[in-house]
Enzyme design. Structure first.
Site, short mmCIF file in Angstrom:
data_model
loop_
_atom_site.label_atom_id
_atom_site.label_comp_id
_atom_site.label_asym_id
_atom_site.label_seq_id
_atom_site.Cartn_x
_atom_site.Cartn_y
_atom_site.Cartn_z
CD GLU A 71 15.98 36.33 -0.27
OE1 GLU A 71 14.80 36.66 -0.51
OE2 GLU A 71 16.68 36.86 0.61
CE LYS A 103 12.64 40.11 0.08
NZ LYS A 103 13.70 39.09 0.17
CG ASP A 107 -3.64 35.31 -6.41
OD1 ASP A 107 -2.62 36.01 -6.30
OD2 ASP A 107 -4.64 35.65 -7.06
CG HIS A 156 21.71 36.47 3.62
ND1 HIS A 156 20.95 37.24 2.80
CD2 HIS A 156 20.88 36.02 4.57
CE1 HIS A 156 19.71 37.26 3.24
NE2 HIS A 156 19.66 36.53 4.33
P1 NDP Z 1 -12.29 28.31 -8.37
O1 NDP Z 1 -12.93 29.19 -9.37
O2 NDP Z 1 -11.43 27.20 -8.89
O3 NDP Z 1 -13.45 27.76 -7.40
C1 NDP Z 1 -13.26 26.84 -6.39
C2 NDP Z 1 -13.59 25.44 -6.86
O4 NDP Z 1 -13.32 24.50 -5.86
C3 NDP Z 1 -15.06 25.34 -7.22
O5 NDP Z 1 -15.12 24.72 -8.47
C4 NDP Z 1 -15.62 24.42 -6.15
O6 NDP Z 1 -16.60 23.58 -6.64
C5 NDP Z 1 -14.41 23.58 -5.81
N1 NDP Z 1 -14.47 22.98 -4.49
C6 NDP Z 1 -14.30 21.66 -4.26
N2 NDP Z 1 -14.36 21.40 -2.95
C7 NDP Z 1 -14.61 22.55 -2.34
C8 NDP Z 1 -14.76 22.92 -0.97
N3 NDP Z 1 -14.68 22.02 0.02
N4 NDP Z 1 -14.96 24.21 -0.68
C9 NDP Z 1 -15.02 25.14 -1.65
N5 NDP Z 1 -14.90 24.86 -2.96
C10 NDP Z 1 -14.68 23.58 -3.31
O7 NDP Z 1 -11.35 29.12 -7.40
P2 NDP Z 1 -11.67 30.28 -6.42
O8 NDP Z 1 -13.09 30.75 -6.50
O9 NDP Z 1 -11.19 29.83 -5.10
O10 NDP Z 1 -10.77 31.45 -6.99
C11 NDP Z 1 -9.38 31.36 -6.92
C12 NDP Z 1 -8.75 31.80 -8.22
O11 NDP Z 1 -9.24 33.07 -8.59
C13 NDP Z 1 -7.26 31.94 -8.13
O12 NDP Z 1 -6.69 31.38 -9.29
C14 NDP Z 1 -7.05 33.44 -8.13
O13 NDP Z 1 -5.78 33.78 -8.63
C15 NDP Z 1 -8.16 33.92 -9.00
N6 NDP Z 1 -8.62 35.30 -8.90
C16 NDP Z 1 -8.19 36.17 -7.94
C17 NDP Z 1 -8.65 37.46 -7.89
C18 NDP Z 1 -8.16 38.35 -6.79
O14 NDP Z 1 -7.50 37.90 -5.90
N7 NDP Z 1 -8.49 39.64 -6.80
C19 NDP Z 1 -9.62 37.96 -8.87
C20 NDP Z 1 -10.07 36.94 -9.79
C21 NDP Z 1 -9.57 35.67 -9.80
P3 NDP Z 1 -18.12 24.04 -6.70
O15 NDP Z 1 -18.18 25.14 -7.69
O16 NDP Z 1 -18.81 22.80 -7.13
O17 NDP Z 1 -18.51 24.48 -5.34
#
Ligand code: NDP
Length: 418
Positions: free
Chosen positions: A79, A259, A275, A372
Protein backbone atom coordinates in the site's frame (compact mmCIF):
# COMPACT_ATOMS: atom_id res chain seq x y z
CA UNK A 1 -6.40 -32.43 -14.73
CA UNK A 2 -5.94 -34.79 -11.80
CA UNK A 3 -3.35 -36.81 -13.77
CA UNK A 4 -1.50 -33.63 -14.72
CA UNK A 5 -0.98 -32.71 -11.09
CA UNK A 6 -0.27 -36.20 -9.85
CA UNK A 7 2.83 -36.18 -7.58
CA UNK A 8 3.07 -32.42 -8.26
CA UNK A 9 4.69 -31.90 -4.87
CA UNK A 10 7.58 -34.18 -5.88
CA UNK A 11 8.49 -32.13 -8.95
CA UNK A 12 11.18 -29.44 -9.09
CA UNK A 13 10.03 -25.82 -9.42
CA UNK A 14 11.15 -25.91 -13.07
CA UNK A 15 9.03 -29.00 -13.76
CA UNK A 16 6.05 -27.44 -12.02
CA UNK A 17 6.41 -24.33 -14.15
CA UNK A 18 6.57 -26.38 -17.34
CA UNK A 19 3.36 -28.22 -16.35
CA UNK A 20 1.58 -24.99 -15.48
CA UNK A 21 2.80 -23.27 -18.65
CA UNK A 22 1.39 -26.03 -20.77
CA UNK A 23 -1.85 -26.50 -18.86
CA UNK A 24 -2.64 -22.84 -18.30
CA UNK A 25 -1.11 -21.39 -21.48
CA UNK A 26 1.56 -19.20 -19.89
CA UNK A 27 3.51 -17.20 -22.44
CA UNK A 28 7.31 -17.34 -22.70
CA UNK A 29 7.49 -13.83 -21.16
CA UNK A 30 5.29 -14.89 -18.23
CA UNK A 31 7.41 -17.96 -17.66
CA UNK A 32 10.56 -15.84 -17.63
CA UNK A 33 9.06 -13.57 -14.95
CA UNK A 34 8.19 -16.56 -12.80
CA UNK A 35 11.65 -18.06 -13.32
CA UNK A 36 13.65 -14.97 -12.56
CA UNK A 37 12.24 -14.08 -9.18
CA UNK A 38 15.21 -14.36 -6.84
CA UNK A 39 14.67 -17.09 -4.30
CA UNK A 40 15.40 -16.18 -0.71
CA UNK A 41 17.30 -18.69 1.37
CA UNK A 42 15.38 -21.90 1.83
CA UNK A 43 12.04 -20.43 0.70
CA UNK A 44 11.56 -23.25 -1.84
CA UNK A 45 11.51 -25.76 1.02
CA UNK A 46 9.26 -23.69 3.26
CA UNK A 47 6.02 -24.42 1.45
CA UNK A 48 4.44 -27.17 -0.63
CA UNK A 49 4.45 -26.97 -4.45
CA UNK A 50 6.91 -24.05 -4.49
CA UNK A 51 6.91 -22.27 -7.84
CA UNK A 52 8.49 -18.84 -7.45
CA UNK A 53 9.06 -16.05 -4.96
CA UNK A 54 6.38 -13.38 -4.79
CA UNK A 55 7.96 -10.05 -4.03
CA UNK A 56 6.51 -7.19 -2.04
CA UNK A 57 8.23 -3.85 -1.52
CA UNK A 58 10.15 -3.37 1.72
CA UNK A 59 10.88 0.09 3.06
CA UNK A 60 11.76 1.57 6.42
CA UNK A 61 9.80 3.90 8.63
CA UNK A 62 12.07 6.41 10.33
CA UNK A 63 11.77 8.82 13.26
CA UNK A 64 10.17 6.29 15.61
CA UNK A 65 11.03 6.93 19.25
CA UNK A 66 10.05 4.23 21.74
CA UNK A 67 11.06 4.14 25.41
CA UNK A 68 13.69 6.83 24.72
CA UNK A 69 15.36 4.97 21.85
CA UNK A 70 15.28 5.81 18.15
CA UNK A 71 14.25 3.07 15.72
CA UNK A 72 14.38 2.42 12.01
CA UNK A 73 11.53 0.05 11.25
CA UNK A 74 11.53 -2.32 8.27
CA UNK A 75 8.04 -2.60 6.79
CA UNK A 76 6.77 -4.79 3.96
CA UNK A 77 3.63 -3.52 2.26
CA UNK A 78 2.09 -3.01 -1.14
CA UNK A 79 0.00 0.00 0.00
CA UNK A 80 1.72 3.16 -1.23
CA UNK A 81 1.00 5.53 1.67
CA UNK A 82 1.66 3.28 4.68
CA UNK A 83 5.36 3.91 5.32
CA UNK A 84 5.08 7.63 4.60
CA UNK A 85 2.24 7.91 7.15
CA UNK A 86 4.06 5.79 9.75
CA UNK A 87 7.20 7.94 9.45
CA UNK A 88 5.18 11.13 9.56
CA UNK A 89 3.17 10.01 12.61
CA UNK A 90 6.35 8.77 14.31
CA UNK A 91 8.07 12.12 13.73
CA UNK A 92 5.25 14.07 15.31
CA UNK A 93 5.09 11.70 18.28
CA UNK A 94 8.89 11.80 18.70
CA UNK A 95 8.67 15.59 18.93
CA UNK A 96 6.25 15.09 21.82
CA UNK A 97 8.81 12.93 23.64
CA UNK A 98 8.11 9.62 21.95
CA UNK A 99 6.04 6.55 22.68
CA UNK A 100 6.16 4.46 25.83
CA UNK A 101 5.54 0.74 25.29
CA UNK A 102 5.05 -2.01 27.84
CA UNK A 103 4.61 -5.77 27.51
CA UNK A 104 2.06 -7.07 30.04
CA UNK A 105 2.77 -10.77 29.62
CA UNK A 106 4.06 -13.25 27.04
CA UNK A 107 2.33 -16.59 27.26
CA UNK A 108 0.48 -18.79 24.79
CA UNK A 109 -2.70 -20.76 25.42
CA UNK A 110 -3.74 -23.97 23.66
CA UNK A 111 -6.85 -26.12 23.74
CA UNK A 112 -7.66 -29.81 23.91
CA UNK A 113 -11.37 -29.95 23.19
CA UNK A 114 -13.67 -32.78 24.33
CA UNK A 115 -17.15 -33.37 22.96
CA UNK A 116 -20.16 -35.31 24.27
CA UNK A 117 -19.28 -34.59 27.89
CA UNK A 118 -22.20 -35.60 30.13
CA UNK A 119 -20.98 -34.14 33.42
CA UNK A 120 -18.57 -31.20 33.21
CA UNK A 121 -17.59 -31.54 36.88
CA UNK A 122 -16.20 -35.02 36.29
CA UNK A 123 -13.73 -33.69 33.68
CA UNK A 124 -12.92 -30.61 35.73
CA UNK A 125 -12.22 -32.69 38.85
CA UNK A 126 -10.08 -35.20 36.96
CA UNK A 127 -7.96 -32.48 35.33
CA UNK A 128 -7.52 -30.66 38.66
CA UNK A 129 -6.44 -33.91 40.31
CA UNK A 130 -4.00 -34.81 37.52
CA UNK A 131 -2.72 -31.36 36.62
CA UNK A 132 0.87 -32.00 37.73
CA UNK A 133 0.99 -35.23 35.78
CA UNK A 134 -0.41 -33.50 32.69
CA UNK A 135 2.04 -30.60 32.96
CA UNK A 136 4.84 -33.15 33.20
CA UNK A 137 3.56 -34.93 30.08
CA UNK A 138 3.57 -31.59 28.26
CA UNK A 139 7.13 -30.90 29.42
CA UNK A 140 8.30 -34.31 28.22
CA UNK A 141 6.64 -33.74 24.86
CA UNK A 142 8.91 -30.74 24.18
CA UNK A 143 11.72 -30.78 26.77
CA UNK A 144 13.98 -28.29 24.92
CA UNK A 145 11.68 -25.36 25.73
CA UNK A 146 11.92 -26.28 29.43
CA UNK A 147 15.72 -26.22 29.12
CA UNK A 148 15.37 -22.74 27.67
CA UNK A 149 13.58 -21.64 30.85
CA UNK A 150 10.05 -21.89 29.46
CA UNK A 151 7.48 -24.64 29.08
CA UNK A 152 3.98 -25.44 30.37
CA UNK A 153 2.81 -23.27 33.27
CA UNK A 154 -0.78 -24.13 34.06
CA UNK A 155 -3.80 -26.13 32.98
CA UNK A 156 -7.51 -25.60 33.55
CA UNK A 157 -10.87 -26.52 32.06
CA UNK A 158 -13.75 -24.45 30.68
CA UNK A 159 -17.30 -25.60 30.11
CA UNK A 160 -18.20 -24.45 26.59
CA UNK A 161 -21.78 -25.73 26.82
CA UNK A 162 -23.58 -28.27 24.60
CA UNK A 163 -21.33 -31.03 25.96
CA UNK A 164 -18.07 -29.39 24.85
CA UNK A 165 -15.20 -28.87 27.30
CA UNK A 166 -11.91 -27.11 26.63
CA UNK A 167 -8.79 -28.12 28.51
CA UNK A 168 -6.61 -24.99 28.31
CA UNK A 169 -2.84 -25.27 28.58
CA UNK A 170 -0.76 -22.13 29.18
CA UNK A 171 2.86 -22.24 27.98
CA UNK A 172 5.82 -19.91 28.19
CA UNK A 173 7.15 -20.23 24.63
CA UNK A 174 10.17 -17.98 25.24
CA UNK A 175 11.39 -16.36 22.00
CA UNK A 176 9.21 -18.38 19.59
CA UNK A 177 5.63 -17.87 18.45
CA UNK A 178 5.23 -21.38 19.79
CA UNK A 179 2.46 -22.82 17.60
CA UNK A 180 4.20 -26.08 16.82
CA UNK A 181 5.63 -26.72 20.27
CA UNK A 182 2.23 -25.98 21.77
CA UNK A 183 0.47 -28.33 19.38
CA UNK A 184 2.95 -31.09 20.22
CA UNK A 185 2.30 -30.66 23.95
CA UNK A 186 -1.47 -30.57 23.45
CA UNK A 187 -1.47 -33.77 21.46
CA UNK A 188 0.54 -35.47 24.22
CA UNK A 189 -2.04 -34.31 26.79
CA UNK A 190 -4.86 -35.49 24.53
CA UNK A 191 -3.24 -38.94 24.48
CA UNK A 192 -3.31 -39.12 28.28
CA UNK A 193 -6.90 -37.89 28.42
CA UNK A 194 -7.94 -40.60 25.98
CA UNK A 195 -5.97 -43.37 27.68
CA UNK A 196 -6.61 -42.57 31.32
CA UNK A 197 -9.80 -40.54 31.41
CA UNK A 198 -11.20 -42.72 28.62
CA UNK A 199 -12.73 -39.77 26.84
CA UNK A 200 -12.08 -39.16 23.14
CA UNK A 201 -10.86 -35.72 22.19
CA UNK A 202 -12.23 -33.72 19.28
CA UNK A 203 -9.09 -31.71 18.45
CA UNK A 204 -5.99 -30.13 19.97
CA UNK A 205 -4.55 -26.81 18.81
CA UNK A 206 -3.20 -23.51 20.08
CA UNK A 207 -5.53 -20.58 20.45
CA UNK A 208 -4.68 -17.51 18.43
CA UNK A 209 -6.52 -15.31 20.93
CA UNK A 210 -3.22 -13.81 22.10
CA UNK A 211 -4.82 -12.19 25.14
CA UNK A 212 -1.89 -13.33 27.27
CA UNK A 213 0.58 -11.51 25.04
CA UNK A 214 -0.70 -7.99 25.38
CA UNK A 215 1.40 -4.92 24.70
CA UNK A 216 0.40 -1.31 25.30
CA UNK A 217 1.83 1.73 23.55
CA UNK A 218 1.00 5.21 24.90
CA UNK A 219 1.92 8.74 23.98
CA UNK A 220 1.05 12.24 25.17
CA UNK A 221 1.14 15.05 22.65
CA UNK A 222 0.94 18.71 23.73
CA UNK A 223 -2.07 20.13 21.92
CA UNK A 224 0.02 23.16 20.92
CA UNK A 225 1.98 20.84 18.64
CA UNK A 226 -1.03 19.93 16.53
CA UNK A 227 -1.28 23.19 14.54
CA UNK A 228 0.38 26.61 14.26
CA UNK A 229 -2.44 28.59 15.88
CA UNK A 230 -3.67 27.77 19.39
CA UNK A 231 -7.39 27.65 18.53
CA UNK A 232 -6.78 25.48 15.48
CA UNK A 233 -4.54 23.15 17.49
CA UNK A 234 -7.28 22.78 20.10
CA UNK A 235 -9.75 21.96 17.34
CA UNK A 236 -7.46 19.31 15.85
CA UNK A 237 -6.93 17.70 19.28
CA UNK A 238 -10.67 17.66 19.92
CA UNK A 239 -11.41 16.21 16.48
CA UNK A 240 -8.82 13.42 16.84
CA UNK A 241 -10.33 12.48 20.23
CA UNK A 242 -13.83 12.55 18.71
CA UNK A 243 -12.76 10.41 15.74
CA UNK A 244 -11.29 7.81 18.09
CA UNK A 245 -14.47 7.92 20.19
CA UNK A 246 -16.58 7.18 17.12
CA UNK A 247 -14.47 4.06 16.52
CA UNK A 248 -15.36 2.96 20.07
CA UNK A 249 -19.08 3.54 19.44
CA UNK A 250 -19.62 2.44 15.84
CA UNK A 251 -18.42 -0.98 14.61
CA UNK A 252 -18.69 0.20 11.00
CA UNK A 253 -16.11 2.88 11.66
CA UNK A 254 -14.10 0.67 14.06
CA UNK A 255 -13.30 -1.79 11.27
CA UNK A 256 -11.69 0.96 9.18
CA UNK A 257 -9.99 2.53 12.20
CA UNK A 258 -8.43 -0.83 13.03
CA UNK A 259 -7.51 -1.55 9.41
CA UNK A 260 -5.45 1.63 9.54
CA UNK A 261 -3.66 0.42 12.67
CA UNK A 262 -3.03 -2.98 11.06
CA UNK A 263 -1.52 -1.24 8.00
CA UNK A 264 1.52 -0.58 10.16
CA UNK A 265 1.31 -3.67 12.35
CA UNK A 266 1.10 -6.17 9.48
CA UNK A 267 3.90 -4.47 7.54
CA UNK A 268 6.30 -4.97 10.46
CA UNK A 269 4.99 -8.47 11.23
CA UNK A 270 5.64 -9.54 7.61
CA UNK A 271 9.10 -7.91 7.59
CA UNK A 272 9.91 -9.93 10.70
CA UNK A 273 8.89 -13.25 9.08
CA UNK A 274 5.92 -13.75 11.38
CA UNK A 275 2.47 -15.20 10.81
CA UNK A 276 0.39 -12.10 10.08
CA UNK A 277 -2.87 -14.06 9.87
CA UNK A 278 -2.34 -14.99 13.51
CA UNK A 279 -1.77 -11.37 14.49
CA UNK A 280 -4.77 -10.20 12.45
CA UNK A 281 -7.07 -12.81 14.06
CA UNK A 282 -5.82 -11.94 17.53
CA UNK A 283 -6.24 -8.19 17.02
CA UNK A 284 -9.80 -8.40 15.70
CA UNK A 285 -10.84 -10.84 18.43
CA UNK A 286 -9.38 -8.45 21.02
CA UNK A 287 -11.33 -5.60 19.43
CA UNK A 288 -14.57 -7.36 20.38
CA UNK A 289 -13.56 -8.26 23.95
CA UNK A 290 -16.63 -6.68 25.58
CA UNK A 291 -19.08 -8.02 23.00
CA UNK A 292 -19.00 -5.11 20.55
CA UNK A 293 -16.35 -4.62 17.87
CA UNK A 294 -14.51 -1.42 18.82
CA UNK A 295 -11.51 0.67 17.80
CA UNK A 296 -8.32 -0.74 19.29
CA UNK A 297 -6.85 2.65 20.15
CA UNK A 298 -8.20 5.54 22.19
CA UNK A 299 -7.25 9.22 22.06
CA UNK A 300 -8.31 11.56 24.86
CA UNK A 301 -7.97 15.29 25.28
CA UNK A 302 -7.22 16.48 28.79
CA UNK A 303 -5.34 19.48 30.18
CA UNK A 304 -3.98 20.49 26.79
CA UNK A 305 -2.54 17.04 26.21
CA UNK A 306 -3.79 14.58 23.63
CA UNK A 307 -3.10 11.12 25.01
CA UNK A 308 -3.23 8.03 22.81
CA UNK A 309 -3.25 4.42 23.95
CA UNK A 310 -3.15 1.24 21.90
CA UNK A 311 -3.21 -2.26 23.38
CA UNK A 312 -2.66 -5.20 21.05
CA UNK A 313 -2.28 -8.95 21.45
CA UNK A 314 1.09 -9.68 19.82
CA UNK A 315 2.02 -13.35 20.10
CA UNK A 316 5.00 -13.01 17.75
CA UNK A 317 8.35 -14.83 17.67
CA UNK A 318 11.90 -13.83 16.83
CA UNK A 319 12.98 -17.45 16.27
CA UNK A 320 11.28 -20.40 14.61
CA UNK A 321 8.75 -20.45 11.79
CA UNK A 322 10.05 -18.51 8.77
CA UNK A 323 12.30 -16.21 10.80
CA UNK A 324 15.50 -18.12 10.15
CA UNK A 325 14.54 -19.34 6.70
CA UNK A 326 14.09 -15.96 5.03
CA UNK A 327 17.47 -14.18 5.16
CA UNK A 328 15.91 -10.71 5.10
CA UNK A 329 14.38 -11.32 8.53
CA UNK A 330 17.76 -11.45 10.29
CA UNK A 331 18.78 -8.19 8.59
CA UNK A 332 15.44 -6.61 9.49
CA UNK A 333 15.80 -7.69 13.11
CA UNK A 334 19.26 -6.14 13.16
CA UNK A 335 18.07 -2.85 11.61
CA UNK A 336 15.25 -2.62 14.15
CA UNK A 337 17.56 -3.59 17.05
CA UNK A 338 15.41 -6.56 18.00
CA UNK A 339 17.08 -8.73 20.63
CA UNK A 340 14.04 -10.20 22.33
CA UNK A 341 10.40 -10.91 21.46
CA UNK A 342 9.44 -8.16 23.90
CA UNK A 343 11.50 -5.64 21.86
CA UNK A 344 9.51 -6.62 18.78
CA UNK A 345 6.15 -6.50 20.57
CA UNK A 346 6.86 -2.95 21.77
CA UNK A 347 8.03 -1.85 18.35
CA UNK A 348 4.94 -3.21 16.60
CA UNK A 349 2.54 -1.61 19.08
CA UNK A 350 4.39 1.71 18.74
CA UNK A 351 4.18 1.57 14.93
CA UNK A 352 0.44 0.83 15.21
CA UNK A 353 -0.02 3.90 17.39
CA UNK A 354 2.05 6.17 15.14
CA UNK A 355 0.15 4.89 12.09
CA UNK A 356 -3.16 5.52 13.82
CA UNK A 357 -2.15 9.05 14.87
CA UNK A 358 -1.11 9.95 11.33
CA UNK A 359 -4.35 8.54 9.88
CA UNK A 360 -6.65 10.25 12.39
CA UNK A 361 -4.89 13.59 12.09
CA UNK A 362 -5.07 13.51 8.30
CA UNK A 363 -8.69 12.38 8.45
CA UNK A 364 -9.90 15.24 10.66
CA UNK A 365 -7.83 17.97 8.99
CA UNK A 366 -7.00 17.81 5.27
CA UNK A 367 -8.76 14.51 4.66
CA UNK A 368 -7.09 11.24 3.87
CA UNK A 369 -6.85 11.77 0.12
CA UNK A 370 -4.35 14.64 0.06
CA UNK A 371 -1.50 12.49 1.36
CA UNK A 372 -2.72 9.33 -0.31
CA UNK A 373 -3.25 10.65 -3.80
CA UNK A 374 0.37 11.53 -4.53
CA UNK A 375 1.34 7.95 -3.76
CA UNK A 376 -1.69 6.56 -5.60
CA UNK A 377 -0.78 8.62 -8.67
CA UNK A 378 2.61 6.98 -8.64
CA UNK A 379 0.96 3.55 -8.54
CA UNK A 380 -1.37 4.55 -11.37
CA UNK A 381 1.59 5.74 -13.44
CA UNK A 382 3.41 2.45 -12.89
CA UNK A 383 0.28 0.40 -13.58
CA UNK A 384 0.00 1.81 -17.12
CA UNK A 385 3.60 0.90 -17.86
CA UNK A 386 5.55 4.10 -17.14
CA UNK A 387 9.27 3.43 -16.91
CA UNK A 388 11.16 4.67 -13.81
CA UNK A 389 12.25 7.80 -15.71
CA UNK A 390 8.67 8.54 -16.85
CA UNK A 391 7.01 7.92 -13.48
CA UNK A 392 7.77 11.27 -11.85
CA UNK A 393 6.66 13.33 -14.88
CA UNK A 394 3.48 11.32 -15.28
CA UNK A 395 2.75 11.43 -11.53
CA UNK A 396 3.00 15.22 -11.59
CA UNK A 397 0.72 15.50 -14.60
CA UNK A 398 -1.84 13.13 -13.06
CA UNK A 399 -1.80 15.14 -9.81
CA UNK A 400 -2.80 18.23 -11.81
CA UNK A 401 -5.85 16.58 -13.37
CA UNK A 402 -9.26 16.71 -11.68
CA UNK A 403 -10.22 13.06 -11.64
CA UNK A 404 -7.21 10.98 -12.67
CA UNK A 405 -8.01 7.57 -14.11
CA UNK A 406 -6.39 4.80 -16.11
CA UNK A 407 -7.48 6.04 -19.54
CA UNK A 408 -6.10 9.49 -18.79
CA UNK A 409 -2.87 7.99 -17.49
CA UNK A 410 -2.41 6.05 -20.75
CA UNK A 411 -3.14 9.13 -22.83
CA UNK A 412 -0.69 11.30 -20.86
CA UNK A 413 1.96 8.60 -21.06
CA UNK A 414 1.68 8.41 -24.84
CA UNK A 415 1.94 12.23 -25.01
CA UNK A 416 5.10 12.09 -22.89
CA UNK A 417 6.55 9.47 -25.22
CA UNK A 418 5.76 11.41 -28.42
P1 NDP B 1 8.93 -23.72 15.29
O1 NDP B 1 8.19 -24.98 15.05
O2 NDP B 1 9.94 -23.31 14.28
O3 NDP B 1 9.56 -23.81 16.77
C1 NDP B 1 10.39 -22.86 17.33
C2 NDP B 1 11.85 -23.23 17.15
O4 NDP B 1 12.69 -22.24 17.65
C3 NDP B 1 12.15 -24.52 17.89
O5 NDP B 1 12.85 -25.34 17.00
C4 NDP B 1 13.07 -24.07 19.01
O6 NDP B 1 14.06 -25.00 19.28
C5 NDP B 1 13.73 -22.86 18.38
N1 NDP B 1 14.26 -21.92 19.36
C6 NDP B 1 15.54 -21.46 19.35
N2 NDP B 1 15.73 -20.58 20.32
C7 NDP B 1 14.58 -20.49 21.00
C8 NDP B 1 14.16 -19.71 22.11
N3 NDP B 1 14.98 -18.85 22.73
N4 NDP B 1 12.89 -19.82 22.52
C9 NDP B 1 12.03 -20.65 21.90
N5 NDP B 1 12.36 -21.43 20.85
C10 NDP B 1 13.63 -21.34 20.38
O7 NDP B 1 7.95 -22.49 15.39
P2 NDP B 1 6.78 -22.20 16.38
O8 NDP B 1 6.51 -23.33 17.32
O9 NDP B 1 7.10 -20.89 16.99
O10 NDP B 1 5.54 -22.09 15.40
C11 NDP B 1 5.46 -21.04 14.49
C12 NDP B 1 5.01 -21.53 13.13
O11 NDP B 1 3.83 -22.31 13.26
C13 NDP B 1 4.67 -20.42 12.19
O12 NDP B 1 5.22 -20.74 10.93
C14 NDP B 1 3.16 -20.47 12.11
O13 NDP B 1 2.69 -19.95 10.90
C15 NDP B 1 2.88 -21.92 12.27
N6 NDP B 1 1.57 -22.37 12.72
C16 NDP B 1 0.59 -21.51 13.17
C17 NDP B 1 -0.63 -21.98 13.57
C18 NDP B 1 -1.64 -20.99 14.08
O14 NDP B 1 -1.33 -19.84 14.25
N7 NDP B 1 -2.87 -21.40 14.36
C19 NDP B 1 -0.95 -23.41 13.55
C20 NDP B 1 0.18 -24.23 13.15
C21 NDP B 1 1.37 -23.71 12.74
P3 NDP B 1 13.80 -26.19 20.30
O15 NDP B 1 12.77 -27.06 19.68
O16 NDP B 1 15.14 -26.82 20.41
O17 NDP B 1 13.33 -25.60 21.58
Amino acid sequence: MEATFSQFYKRTPEQRLAILAETLGLSEAEQQILKHRATQGDAPLLIENYLTTYQLPEGVAVNLRVNDHEYVVPMVTEEPSVIAAASNGAKQLAKAGGITATVHSRLLTGQVVLSDVKVYASIDDWIALHQNELLEVAKQAHPSIVKRGGGPKSIRTRDLGEGFVSIDLVVDVKAAMGANMMNTMLEAIAGVVQNKLHHTTLFSILSNAGDQSLTTATVSVPVSQLADQADKAQQVGKRIAQASRIARLDPMRAVTHNKGIMNGVDAVVVAMGNDWRAIESAAHAYAVTDGQYRGLSQWQLEDDQLTGTLTLPLPIGIVGGATKVLPLVAINQKMAKINSPEDLMKLIAAVGLAQNFAALKALVTNGIQQGHMKMQMRSLAMSVGATPSEVSVLTKQLSNTDDPNEAQARQLLSQIRN
